[in-house]
Scaffold this motif. Structure first.
Motif, PDB file in Angstrom:
ATOM      1  N   GLN A 475       0.839  -1.275  -0.042  1.00  9.12           N
ATOM      2  CA  GLN A 475      -0.011  -0.073   0.219  1.00  9.12           C
ATOM      3  C   GLN A 475       0.915   1.227  -0.101  1.00  9.12           C
ATOM      4  OE1 GLN A 475      -2.611   0.258   3.524  1.00  9.12           O
ATOM      5  NE2 GLN A 475      -4.167   1.402   2.236  1.00  9.12           N
ATOM      6  N   PHE A 476       0.445   2.217  -0.977  1.00 11.23           N
ATOM      7  CA  PHE A 476       1.143   3.514  -0.924  1.00 11.23           C
ATOM      8  C   PHE A 476       2.398   3.626  -1.686  1.00 11.23           C
ATOM      9  CE2 PHE A 476      -1.233   4.075   3.216  1.00 11.23           C
ATOM     10  CZ  PHE A 476      -2.105   4.590   2.710  1.00 11.23           C
ATOM     11  N   TYR A 477       2.707   2.198  -2.229  1.00 10.21           N
ATOM     12  CA  TYR A 477       4.083   2.327  -3.212  1.00 10.21           C
ATOM     13  C   TYR A 477       3.413   2.335  -4.662  1.00 10.21           C
ATOM     14  CZ  TYR A 477       7.243   1.834   0.357  1.00 10.21           C
ATOM     15  OH  TYR A 477       8.162   2.132   1.535  1.00 10.21           O
ATOM     16  N   LEU A 478       4.101   3.055  -5.282  1.00  6.65           N
ATOM     17  CA  LEU A 478       3.885   3.379  -6.709  1.00  6.65           C
ATOM     18  C   LEU A 478       4.861   2.760  -7.681  1.00  6.65           C
ATOM     19  CD1 LEU A 478       2.017   4.921  -8.597  1.00  6.65           C
ATOM     20  CD2 LEU A 478       3.485   6.844  -8.612  1.00  6.65           C
ATOM     21  N   ILE A 479       4.562   1.912  -8.608  1.00  3.62           N
ATOM     22  CA  ILE A 479       5.528   1.131  -9.260  1.00  3.62           C
ATOM     23  C   ILE A 479       5.404   1.808 -10.825  1.00  3.62           C
ATOM     24  CG2 ILE A 479       6.346  -1.080 -10.537  1.00  3.62           C
ATOM     25  CD1 ILE A 479       6.101  -1.029  -7.373  1.00  3.62           C
ATOM     26  N   ASP A 480       6.189   2.839 -10.910  1.00  3.40           N
ATOM     27  CA  ASP A 480       6.226   3.780 -12.142  1.00  3.40           C
ATOM     28  C   ASP A 480       7.505   4.137 -12.363  1.00  3.40           C
ATOM     29  OD1 ASP A 480       3.577   5.314 -13.223  1.00  3.40           O
ATOM     30  OD2 ASP A 480       5.279   6.309 -13.582  1.00  3.40           O
ATOM     31  N   ASN A 481       7.737   4.312 -13.808  1.00  3.35           N
ATOM     32  CA  ASN A 481       9.013   4.740 -14.296  1.00  3.35           C
ATOM     33  C   ASN A 481       9.131   6.178 -14.318  1.00  3.35           C
ATOM     34  OD1 ASN A 481       7.465   5.392 -16.513  1.00  3.35           O
ATOM     35  ND2 ASN A 481       8.410   4.121 -17.877  1.00  3.35           N
ATOM     36  N   ASN A 482       8.063   6.902 -13.693  1.00  9.94           N
ATOM     37  CA  ASN A 482       8.105   8.551 -13.595  1.00  9.94           C
ATOM     38  C   ASN A 482       8.388   9.033 -12.395  1.00  9.94           C
ATOM     39  OD1 ASN A 482       7.482  11.206 -14.238  1.00  9.94           O
ATOM     40  ND2 ASN A 482       5.695  10.905 -15.374  1.00  9.94           N
ATOM     41  N   ALA A 483       9.333   9.840 -12.240  1.00 18.51           N
ATOM     42  CA  ALA A 483       9.617  10.542 -10.892  1.00 18.51           C
ATOM     43  C   ALA A 483       8.681  11.617 -10.541  1.00 18.51           C
ATOM     44  CB  ALA A 483      11.065  11.061 -10.948  1.00 18.51           C
ATOM     45  N   PHE A 484       7.549  12.006 -11.325  1.00 15.92           N
ATOM     46  CA  PHE A 484       6.704  12.748 -11.042  1.00 15.92           C
ATOM     47  C   PHE A 484       5.167  12.252 -11.050  1.00 15.92           C
ATOM     48  CE2 PHE A 484      10.436  14.703 -13.182  1.00 15.92           C
ATOM     49  CZ  PHE A 484      11.020  15.394 -11.989  1.00 15.92           C
ATOM     50  N   GLY A 485       4.265  13.045 -10.728  1.00 11.96           N
ATOM     51  CA  GLY A 485       2.954  12.542 -10.737  1.00 11.96           C
ATOM     52  C   GLY A 485       2.514  11.291 -10.081  1.00 11.96           C
ATOM     53  N   THR A 486       1.493  10.832 -10.431  1.00 12.26           N
ATOM     54  CA  THR A 486       0.961   9.409  -9.822  1.00 12.26           C
ATOM     55  C   THR A 486       0.095   8.706 -10.605  1.00 12.26           C
ATOM     56  OG1 THR A 486      -0.116   9.037  -7.506  1.00 12.26           O
ATOM     57  CG2 THR A 486      -1.260  10.710  -8.828  1.00 12.26           C
ATOM     58  N   SER A 487      -0.551   7.725 -10.051  1.00 12.88           N
ATOM     59  CA  SER A 487      -1.346   6.779 -10.664  1.00 12.88           C
ATOM     60  C   SER A 487      -2.148   6.006  -9.829  1.00 12.88           C
ATOM     61  CB  SER A 487      -0.255   5.915 -11.410  1.00 12.88           C
ATOM     62  OG  SER A 487      -0.704   4.905 -12.500  1.00 12.88           O
ATOM     63  N   HIS A 488      -2.751   4.988 -10.433  1.00 13.80           N
ATOM     64  CA  HIS A 488      -3.864   4.020  -9.678  1.00 13.80           C
ATOM     65  C   HIS A 488      -3.454   2.712 -10.324  1.00 13.80           C
ATOM     66  CE1 HIS A 488      -5.709   4.395 -13.800  1.00 13.80           C
ATOM     67  NE2 HIS A 488      -5.551   5.640 -13.811  1.00 13.80           N
ATOM     68  N   GLY A 489      -4.574   1.620  -9.932  1.00 17.00           N
ATOM     69  CA  GLY A 489      -4.566   0.454 -10.487  1.00 17.00           C
ATOM     70  C   GLY A 489      -4.786  -0.772  -9.410  1.00 17.00           C
ATOM     71  N   THR A 490      -4.770  -0.271  -8.125  1.00 18.08           N
ATOM     72  CA  THR A 490      -4.671  -1.419  -7.018  1.00 18.08           C
ATOM     73  C   THR A 490      -5.978  -1.442  -6.566  1.00 18.08           C
ATOM     74  OG1 THR A 490      -4.320  -0.018  -5.228  1.00 18.08           O
ATOM     75  CG2 THR A 490      -2.488  -0.214  -6.449  1.00 18.08           C
ATOM     76  N   PRO A 491      -6.125  -2.539  -5.584  1.00 18.62           N
ATOM     77  CA  PRO A 491      -7.398  -2.798  -4.742  1.00 18.62           C
ATOM     78  C   PRO A 491      -7.525  -1.896  -3.496  1.00 18.62           C
ATOM     79  CG  PRO A 491      -6.295  -4.769  -4.418  1.00 18.62           C
ATOM     80  CD  PRO A 491      -5.304  -3.713  -5.505  1.00 18.62           C
ATOM     81  N   TYR A 492      -6.646  -0.914  -3.384  1.00 14.27           N
ATOM     82  CA  TYR A 492      -6.598  -0.265  -2.184  1.00 14.27           C
ATOM     83  C   TYR A 492      -7.743   0.523  -2.034  1.00 14.27           C
ATOM     84  CZ  TYR A 492      -2.436  -2.661  -1.076  1.00 14.27           C
ATOM     85  OH  TYR A 492      -0.995  -3.907  -0.785  1.00 14.27           O
ATOM     86  N   ASP A 493      -8.194   1.110  -0.876  1.00 16.13           N
ATOM     87  CA  ASP A 493      -9.057   1.893  -0.957  1.00 16.13           C
ATOM     88  C   ASP A 493      -9.010   3.241  -1.685  1.00 16.13           C
ATOM     89  OD1 ASP A 493     -10.567   0.209   0.914  1.00 16.13           O
ATOM     90  OD2 ASP A 493      -9.846   1.259   2.864  1.00 16.13           O
ATOM     91  N   TYR A 494      -7.871   3.868  -1.865  1.00 13.77           N
ATOM     92  CA  TYR A 494      -7.500   5.139  -2.361  1.00 13.77           C
ATOM     93  C   TYR A 494      -7.947   4.847  -3.863  1.00 13.77           C
ATOM     94  CZ  TYR A 494      -2.882   3.134  -2.418  1.00 13.77           C
ATOM     95  OH  TYR A 494      -1.822   2.134  -2.726  1.00 13.77           O
ATOM     96  N   ASP A 495      -7.582   3.708  -4.734  1.00 20.61           N
ATOM     97  CA  ASP A 495      -7.909   3.508  -5.956  1.00 20.61           C
ATOM     98  C   ASP A 495      -9.372   2.869  -6.301  1.00 20.61           C
ATOM     99  OD1 ASP A 495      -5.565   4.190  -6.841  1.00 20.61           O
ATOM    100  OD2 ASP A 495      -4.773   2.240  -6.670  1.00 20.61           O
ATOM    101  N   CYS A 496      -9.863   2.253  -5.036  1.00 13.05           N
ATOM    102  CA  CYS A 496     -11.586   1.772  -5.367  1.00 13.05           C
ATOM    103  C   CYS A 496     -12.350   2.687  -4.865  1.00 13.05           C
ATOM    104  CB  CYS A 496     -11.572   0.539  -4.482  1.00 13.05           C
ATOM    105  SG  CYS A 496     -10.520  -0.929  -5.170  1.00 13.05           S
TER     106      CYS A 496
END
Length: 549
Positions: A475-496
């Motif tokens: 939770q709260f870890y972003l797997i992304d090649n970008n050092a900026f911004g954010t994303s989604h895609g998990t079953p955690y509350d903040y995405d669901c």
């Protein structure tokens, strides 16, 4: 879509219908004539509450007069655009409607496919090749149910993204249109039509999309209004350089290249254009103007691009929603005039939520961070080599993937697929940034003992679609090649967690604290509009918001 194909779909769904909802449609005199579903891409409930005092338009009207659910959830793990829109429109979980990701592994084709890709349905006027259609959607959308029983009804869907428009409109829509980043026009594929109608051509020719180039994006309200958001110069937004207002477009005009349209995507103006197109459809196609029920689907896709770029606590996101409030207010005013204030129902929701910028979470003392995909790939390579050595396999069994992993069973003898899944999963679970791993066999086996998040992953897999292993990162870890911004895609509350609002005739206004699911939208709207549902949906009618006359 050709008349023969439409007739075939009608025959198929009518013949295969096995369960019918026991519904009591509204009396004809009270039945709304139009359903308007607005899916704001990447909207979280906080945007309705945090900016409440600043709303004066469409959000103001929905908040004051609608039935608000601020704790609704998407009950699946892959919180992505194609999945969310199709879930809302079908009332079914991804494991039934088949759109289990924006992209997913097709086990029959043995390759990853794009959920709306259809090489046999190119854009109108374009050569055969890369095209889009709802061919991969396995369940009828609400519009499909409507057209099956009321062929004279009209169903239209508009969005910047093809996966949004198609996922909402479904297989029998009169039109599903999305934005073409190469031409700056709204387009569709030959699945839906052979040529563009005059009203679409006229809208494209007016070039509203190009009208923002000279002015750029400035704050709508005085500076003091933005104190409820992050400082404007937050260093992890956008590219780390262009983080403050005003956001001006580059010197490349729309007539020179497509740079301007790409930059427009992460601004509220792109969604204003989509909403303007929807208003044009209401007027020219006379939606809600006769005794048949019509459906209008609007996808606000630019909300997602803005959220990815600046994050949910940014001043840009605040300004975006303040402007969207005004755009929706204009839409509702048009509908009041063209349809009648008491003749249409509005539903507002979202396809998924979003993770705050990890840096913002760290400031609050929360364990959060960014992990580059190459770090995960290197770890998976080591794990595959270790399992191969310990199991006596011919080579590394991990074939592809990071979060959705494909295994190569040809490297083993005996082909005990579950044993290989278990062995690789056990090693992946040892990684410090991994919460859990779910194997394909255990997800498809109903007797698998319950554990946290298993059901949400189970709701995102079918026998012939999906990977061998599905990784749940921490939770709260972003797997992304970008050092900026954010994303989604998990079953955690903040995405669901997303908002759901119903407003209009037949709806009791008020705030509801109970948790509902996005699959409840379609059956509830069907009840409000008197749409007959022949195929069972996974969702339930929200009877507590319906008037009892």
């Amino acid at each position: 879509m050709s008349a023969s194909l439409r007739a075939a779909l009608l025959l198929l769904w009518t013949a295969s219908a096995s369960v019918s909802f026991a519904q009591t449609p509204p009396e004809p005199a009270h039945q709304p004539k139009l359903g308007v579903v607005i899916v704001v891409d990447q909207m979280v409930p906080d945007y309705l509450t945090r900016f409440d005092s600043l709303y004066v338009g469409g959000f103001r009207r929905l908040i004051d007069n609608g039935a608000l659910f601020l704790g609704a959830i998407h009950d699946h793990a892959a919180t992505e655009t194609a999945v969310g829109h199709t879930t809302i429109s079908t009332g079914c979980l991804p494991s039934r409607h088949g759109v289990i990701g924006n992209n997913y592994y097709d086990r029959n084709a043995q390759r990853e496919v794009y959920s709306m890709r259809d090489t046999l349905s190119p854009l109108i006027g374009k050569p055969i090749g890369s095209g889009s259609s709802p061919a991969r959607i396995l369940e009828p959308t609400l519009g499909d149910h409507l057209k099956t029983h009321s062929p004279a009804s009209k169903v239209f869907a508009f969005a910047l993204k093809d996966r949004s428009a198609i996922g909402m409109g479904g297989k029998m829509a009169d039109g599903a249109y999305w934005f073409d980043w190469k031409t700056g026009n709204y387009v569709t594929s030959t699945y839906y039509a052979d040529s563009y109608p005059a009203w679409i051509d006229s809208f494209s020719a007016a070039r509203q999309v190009d009208s923002y180039y000279d002015s750029g994006w400035h704050k709508l309200l005085p500076e003091a209004a933005y104190a409820i958001s992050n400082p404007d110069n937050s260093p992890n937004e956008n590219d780390g350089i262009h983080t403050t207002f005003p956001h001006l477009f580059t010197d490349h005009s729309p007539q020179q290249d497509t740079t301007y349209w790409d930059e427009l995507y992460a601004t509220p103006f792109a969604d204003e254009v989509t909403i303007s197109l929807a208003r044009t459809a209401v007027k020219t196609q006379q939606l809600g103007a006769d005794n048949t029920v019509d459906l209008l689907w609007i996808g606000c896709s630019a909300a997602d691009a803005t959220g990815h770029t600046y994050g949910p606590l940014s001043q840009e996101i605040q300004d975006f929603y303040l402007r969207l409030d005004r755009y929706l207010g204009d839409l509702f005013t048009s509908l009041d005039s063209l349809v009648g204030r008491d003749k249409y129902v509005v539903v507002l929701s979202s396809d998924h939520g979003v993770l705050p910028l990890p840096e913002d979470l760290q400031k609050l003392g929360i364990d959060a961070g960014r992990i580059h995909p190459d770090t995960v790939r290197a770890a998976l390579k080591r794990i595959g080599e270790k399992v191969a050595s310990e199991q006596g396999l011919a080579s590394n069994p991990i074939k592809d993937g990071i979060g959705d992993i494909i295994l190569d069973y040809s490297v083993m003898t005996g082909r005990n697929e579950k044993a290989l899944q278990d062995a690789v999963a056990a090693e992946i679970r040892r990684l410090p940034y991994v919460k859990d791993v779910f194997g394909r066999d255990e997800l498809l086996n109903p007797s698998t003992p319950h554990r946290t998040y298993l059901q949400k992953f189970r709701n995102c897999i079918t026998p012939d679609r999906g990977p061998d292993l599905m990784v749940l990162f921490r939770q709260f870890y972003l797997i992304d090649n970008n050092a900026f911004g954010t994303s989604h895609g998990t079953p955690y509350d903040y995405d669901c967690t997303v908002p759901i609002v119903f407003a209009g005739p037949g709806v009791v206004s008020g705030v509801h604290e109970e948790i509902i699911r996005t699959i409840d939208i379609a059956p509830t709207l069907a009840m409000l509009l008197g749409i007959q549902i022949d195929h069972p949906m996974d969702g339930s009618v929200l009877k507590n918001i319906l008037t009892r006359e």
